[in-house]
Design a protein around this motif. Structure first.
Motif: not given
Length: 95
Positions: A5-7, A39-45
């Motif tokens: 994720l970092k790269f 990633e500035e994204r979020y997982l749904g439940p």
């Protein structure tokens, strides 16, 4: 463990920022925090069943993040293509 994720931006390049990334599994926080941070994204439940996870992915952008040990359950319900691995998790394209 989060170097992938970092790269890169494997998730951000695929999932719209305004849309939760559907998830299926039991390791939610182990993935949710790094995906949000890097990633500035979020997982749904977490979906209750593989069928619900597939339905959620198809209703959005056709992406699903899942624990690797749950992929067989998902494959029994949909055609999937793994595109990115993060530890014990995998980003799947669901068709």
């Amino acid at each position: 463990g989060n170097d992938a994720l970092k790269f890169g931006s494997a998730i951000a390049d695929r999932v719209p920022a305004s849309e939760p990334l559907p998830y299926y599994g039991t390791r939610y926080w182990g993935f949710a925090n790094p995906i949000l941070y890097y990633e500035e994204r979020y997982l749904g439940p977490s979906a209750a069943t593989a069928e619900a996870a597939v339905t959620a992915a198809r209703a959005r952008s056709h992406w699903l993040f899942a624990d690797r040990d749950r992929v067989a359950e998902i494959e029994a319900r949909a055609v999937v293509h793994p595109v990115f691995t993060l530890g014990d998790g995998v980003l799947l394209e669901v068709r």
